[in-house]
Design a protein around this motif. Structure first.
Motif, PDB file in Angstrom:
ATOM      1  N   ARG A  80       3.667 154.507  21.747  1.00  0.00           N
ATOM      2  CA  ARG A  80       4.487 153.308  21.678  1.00  0.00           C
ATOM      3  C   ARG A  80       5.266 153.321  20.371  1.00  0.00           C
ATOM      4  O   ARG A  80       4.695 153.198  19.279  1.00  0.00           O
ATOM      5  CB  ARG A  80       3.619 152.046  21.756  1.00  0.00           C
ATOM      6  N   VAL A  81       6.570 153.456  20.482  1.00  0.00           N
ATOM      7  CA  VAL A  81       7.439 153.496  19.308  1.00  0.00           C
ATOM      8  C   VAL A  81       8.553 152.479  19.505  1.00  0.00           C
ATOM      9  O   VAL A  81       9.253 152.500  20.527  1.00  0.00           O
ATOM     10  CB  VAL A  81       8.039 154.902  19.093  1.00  0.00           C
ATOM     11  N   ALA A  82       8.726 151.600  18.538  1.00  0.00           N
ATOM     12  CA  ALA A  82       9.723 150.533  18.642  1.00  0.00           C
ATOM     13  C   ALA A  82      10.789 150.678  17.572  1.00  0.00           C
ATOM     14  O   ALA A  82      10.500 151.070  16.443  1.00  0.00           O
ATOM     15  CB  ALA A  82       9.054 149.166  18.507  1.00  0.00           C
ATOM     16  N   LEU A  83      12.005 150.333  17.945  1.00  0.00           N
ATOM     17  CA  LEU A  83      13.110 150.177  17.004  1.00  0.00           C
ATOM     18  C   LEU A  83      13.434 148.692  16.961  1.00  0.00           C
ATOM     19  O   LEU A  83      13.766 148.098  17.994  1.00  0.00           O
ATOM     20  CB  LEU A  83      14.315 150.997  17.451  1.00  0.00           C
ATOM     21  N   VAL A  84      13.312 148.104  15.773  1.00  0.00           N
ATOM     22  CA  VAL A  84      13.486 146.660  15.590  1.00  0.00           C
ATOM     23  C   VAL A  84      14.679 146.426  14.680  1.00  0.00           C
ATOM     24  O   VAL A  84      14.728 146.960  13.564  1.00  0.00           O
ATOM     25  CB  VAL A  84      12.230 146.016  14.974  1.00  0.00           C
ATOM     26  N   THR A  85      15.639 145.612  15.109  1.00  0.00           N
ATOM     27  CA  THR A  85      16.798 145.319  14.272  1.00  0.00           C
ATOM     28  C   THR A  85      16.614 144.000  13.524  1.00  0.00           C
ATOM     29  O   THR A  85      15.797 143.167  13.897  1.00  0.00           O
ATOM     30  CB  THR A  85      18.088 145.254  15.110  1.00  0.00           C
ATOM     31  N   GLY A  86      17.385 143.848  12.461  1.00  0.00           N
ATOM     32  CA  GLY A  86      17.243 142.657  11.629  1.00  0.00           C
ATOM     33  C   GLY A  86      15.869 142.578  11.000  1.00  0.00           C
ATOM     34  O   GLY A  86      15.282 141.500  10.867  1.00  0.00           O
ATOM     35  N   ALA A  87      15.342 143.733  10.584  1.00  0.00           N
ATOM     36  CA  ALA A  87      13.934 143.859  10.213  1.00  0.00           C
ATOM     37  C   ALA A  87      13.642 143.623   8.739  1.00  0.00           C
ATOM     38  O   ALA A  87      12.488 143.689   8.326  1.00  0.00           O
ATOM     39  CB  ALA A  87      13.416 145.240  10.609  1.00  0.00           C
ATOM     40  N   ALA A  88      14.664 143.345   7.936  1.00  0.00           N
ATOM     41  CA  ALA A  88      14.434 143.214   6.493  1.00  0.00           C
ATOM     42  C   ALA A  88      13.757 141.906   6.126  1.00  0.00           C
ATOM     43  O   ALA A  88      13.132 141.811   5.071  1.00  0.00           O
ATOM     44  CB  ALA A  88      15.756 143.335   5.733  1.00  0.00           C
ATOM     45  N   ARG A  89      13.874 140.897   6.973  1.00  0.00           N
ATOM     46  CA  ARG A  89      13.355 139.580   6.607  1.00  0.00           C
ATOM     47  C   ARG A  89      13.126 138.746   7.865  1.00  0.00           C
ATOM     48  O   ARG A  89      13.453 139.156   8.980  1.00  0.00           O
ATOM     49  CB  ARG A  89      14.345 138.856   5.689  1.00  0.00           C
ATOM     50  N   GLY A  90      12.530 137.580   7.694  1.00  0.00           N
ATOM     51  CA  GLY A  90      12.403 136.603   8.771  1.00  0.00           C
ATOM     52  C   GLY A  90      11.691 137.114  10.004  1.00  0.00           C
ATOM     53  O   GLY A  90      10.658 137.787   9.927  1.00  0.00           O
ATOM     54  N   GLN A  91      12.249 136.795  11.163  1.00  0.00           N
ATOM     55  CA  GLN A  91      11.630 137.175  12.426  1.00  0.00           C
ATOM     56  C   GLN A  91      11.489 138.676  12.557  1.00  0.00           C
ATOM     57  O   GLN A  91      10.480 139.172  13.072  1.00  0.00           O
ATOM     58  CB  GLN A  91      12.466 136.653  13.600  1.00  0.00           C
ATOM     59  N   GLY A  92      12.509 139.419  12.126  1.00  0.00           N
ATOM     60  CA  GLY A  92      12.454 140.873  12.265  1.00  0.00           C
ATOM     61  C   GLY A  92      11.288 141.476  11.514  1.00  0.00           C
ATOM     62  O   GLY A  92      10.571 142.333  12.054  1.00  0.00           O
ATOM     63  N   ALA A  93      11.088 141.038  10.280  1.00  0.00           N
ATOM     64  CA  ALA A  93       9.963 141.548   9.495  1.00  0.00           C
ATOM     65  C   ALA A  93       8.638 141.177  10.146  1.00  0.00           C
ATOM     66  O   ALA A  93       7.691 141.983  10.175  1.00  0.00           O
ATOM     67  CB  ALA A  93      10.036 140.998   8.074  1.00  0.00           C
ATOM     68  N   ALA A  94       8.554 139.956  10.689  1.00  0.00           N
ATOM     69  CA  ALA A  94       7.334 139.524  11.361  1.00  0.00           C
ATOM     70  C   ALA A  94       7.082 140.340  12.623  1.00  0.00           C
ATOM     71  O   ALA A  94       5.931 140.678  12.938  1.00  0.00           O
ATOM     72  CB  ALA A  94       7.424 138.041  11.707  1.00  0.00           C
ATOM     73  N   ILE A  95       8.131 140.676  13.348  1.00  0.00           N
ATOM     74  CA  ILE A  95       7.978 141.494  14.552  1.00  0.00           C
ATOM     75  C   ILE A  95       7.479 142.892  14.205  1.00  0.00           C
ATOM     76  O   ILE A  95       6.604 143.444  14.877  1.00  0.00           O
ATOM     77  CB  ILE A  95       9.309 141.559  15.323  1.00  0.00           C
ATOM     78  N   VAL A  96       8.013 143.462  13.135  1.00  0.00           N
ATOM     79  CA  VAL A  96       7.547 144.784  12.698  1.00  0.00           C
ATOM     80  C   VAL A  96       6.046 144.751  12.428  1.00  0.00           C
ATOM     81  O   VAL A  96       5.289 145.616  12.908  1.00  0.00           O
ATOM     82  CB  VAL A  96       8.313 145.245  11.439  1.00  0.00           C
ATOM     83  N   GLU A  97       5.594 143.762  11.679  1.00  0.00           N
ATOM     84  CA  GLU A  97       4.171 143.680  11.336  1.00  0.00           C
ATOM     85  C   GLU A  97       3.316 143.435  12.570  1.00  0.00           C
ATOM     86  O   GLU A  97       2.224 143.994  12.706  1.00  0.00           O
ATOM     87  CB  GLU A  97       3.949 142.581  10.294  1.00  0.00           C
ATOM     88  N   ARG A  98       3.795 142.603  13.476  1.00  0.00           N
ATOM     89  CA  ARG A  98       3.009 142.300  14.685  1.00  0.00           C
ATOM     90  C   ARG A  98       2.900 143.530  15.577  1.00  0.00           C
ATOM     91  O   ARG A  98       1.818 143.811  16.118  1.00  0.00           O
ATOM     92  CB  ARG A  98       3.686 141.159  15.447  1.00  0.00           C
ATOM     93  N   LEU A  99       3.969 144.267  15.729  1.00  0.00           N
ATOM     94  CA  LEU A  99       3.899 145.470  16.557  1.00  0.00           C
ATOM     95  C   LEU A  99       3.012 146.530  15.917  1.00  0.00           C
ATOM     96  O   LEU A  99       2.271 147.239  16.625  1.00  0.00           O
ATOM     97  CB  LEU A  99       5.303 146.022  16.811  1.00  0.00           C
ATOM     98  N   ARG A 100       3.062 146.649  14.608  1.00  0.00           N
ATOM     99  CA  ARG A 100       2.162 147.584  13.924  1.00  0.00           C
ATOM    100  C   ARG A 100       0.712 147.230  14.204  1.00  0.00           C
ATOM    101  O   ARG A 100      -0.123 148.110  14.423  1.00  0.00           O
ATOM    102  CB  ARG A 100       2.411 147.562  12.415  1.00  0.00           C
ATOM    103  N   ALA A 101       0.409 145.936  14.205  1.00  0.00           N
ATOM    104  CA  ALA A 101      -0.955 145.498  14.481  1.00  0.00           C
ATOM    105  C   ALA A 101      -1.390 145.852  15.900  1.00  0.00           C
ATOM    106  O   ALA A 101      -2.591 145.988  16.174  1.00  0.00           O
ATOM    107  CB  ALA A 101      -1.072 143.984  14.271  1.00  0.00           C
ATOM    108  N   GLU A 102      -0.408 146.013  16.782  1.00  0.00           N
ATOM    109  CA  GLU A 102      -0.702 146.388  18.169  1.00  0.00           C
ATOM    110  C   GLU A 102      -0.714 147.901  18.375  1.00  0.00           C
ATOM    111  O   GLU A 102      -0.848 148.370  19.501  1.00  0.00           O
ATOM    112  CB  GLU A 102       0.333 145.754  19.099  1.00  0.00           C
ATOM    113  N   GLY A 103      -0.551 148.651  17.307  1.00  0.00           N
ATOM    114  CA  GLY A 103      -0.627 150.100  17.402  1.00  0.00           C
ATOM    115  C   GLY A 103       0.699 150.811  17.567  1.00  0.00           C
ATOM    116  O   GLY A 103       0.729 152.025  17.787  1.00  0.00           O
ATOM    117  N   PHE A 104       1.800 150.073  17.471  1.00  0.00           N
ATOM    118  CA  PHE A 104       3.118 150.704  17.551  1.00  0.00           C
ATOM    119  C   PHE A 104       3.451 151.421  16.246  1.00  0.00           C
ATOM    120  O   PHE A 104       3.054 150.980  15.156  1.00  0.00           O
ATOM    121  CB  PHE A 104       4.197 149.645  17.785  1.00  0.00           C
TER     122      PHE A 104
END
Length: 239
Positions: free
Chosen positions: A4-28
């Protein structure tokens, strides 16, 4: 989950940063993309080998191609695309400019289209591929002085539906999340205070990230073309 590999845009702050961390917690493993590359690099420092920072202006087709290439070169595949980047542009109708209007559309709708197009060959090869587009309650209810933003998000809503229908035979799921008032840098302090007074509190970026993580997971394996509103009842409470 190692594939599972994700590309997340707008990832420097806010929702994007939170999505990056949440997906990492799920093993992405995650390619975090943003035009604010220095801020992004600082934020992902110490995140380990499962996150890379990728400079990405979502309105640029060449940068999308580079971002997808960098993701695949690092992780071997790309199974998930999160089109989270967006801009909030406000102007009254008589004060709006062609540049301001077009800029909202380029960032909020053209950008996700370019991302889907760039990622599509890899998504077609991946198992359990999924796309999530961050839309807005502005694509559900009208707000004054938001002609450019609202119409661009309505367009993104329509794009999500069209892409979901077209990619369903490929097994690629395409869904949308509709955040309402969320405590992110997109909203200035005055706006946050006003919305907090109206709705009791603002949503947290992690509350949007939780929904995104669900939509790309196997728990949502029979969902495509779906729309999930995360707004604390905003759409219900505005007359």
């Amino acid at each position: 989950m190692t594939d599972r590999v994700a590309l997340v845009t707008g990832a420097a702050r806010g929702q994007g940063a939170a999505i990056v961390e949440r997906l990492r917690a799920e093993g992405f493993r995650v390619a975090a993309g943003d035009v604010r590359i220095e801020e992004l690099k600082t934020n992902v420092q110490g995140s380990g080998e499962d996150v890379i920072a990728v400079e990405l202006d979502v309105t640029s087709a060449p940068q999308w191609a580079d971002a997808v290439r960098a993701t695949v070169e690092r992780f071997g595949t790309l199974s998930t695309l999160i089109n989270n980047a967006g801009v909030l542009h406000r102007a009254s109708l008589d004060a709006e400019t062609p540049e301001g209007f077009e800029g909202s559309w380029r960032f909020n709708c053209l950008g996700p289209f370019l991302g889907i197009q760039a990622a599509l060959p890899e998504l077609r090869r991946a198992e359990g591929a999924a796309i999530v587009n961050t839309v807005s309650t502005g694509a559900i209810r009208p707000f004054p002085n938001h002609a450019a933003y609202g119409s661009s998000k309505w367009a993104l809503r329509g794009l999500t539906q069209a892409v979901a229908a077209e990619l369903a035979p490929d097994g690629i799921r395409v869904n949308a999340v509709f955040p309402g008032p969320i405590a992110t840098p997109m909203l200035d302090d005055t706006t946050q205070s006003r919305l907090s007074a109206t709705f009791g509190r603002l949503g947290e970026p992690a509350e949007v990230a939780n929904v995104v993580a669900f939509l790309v997971s196997d728990k949502a394996s029979f969902m495509t073309g779906s729309e999930i509103v995360v707004d604390g009842g905003q759409c219900l409470r505005i007359g």
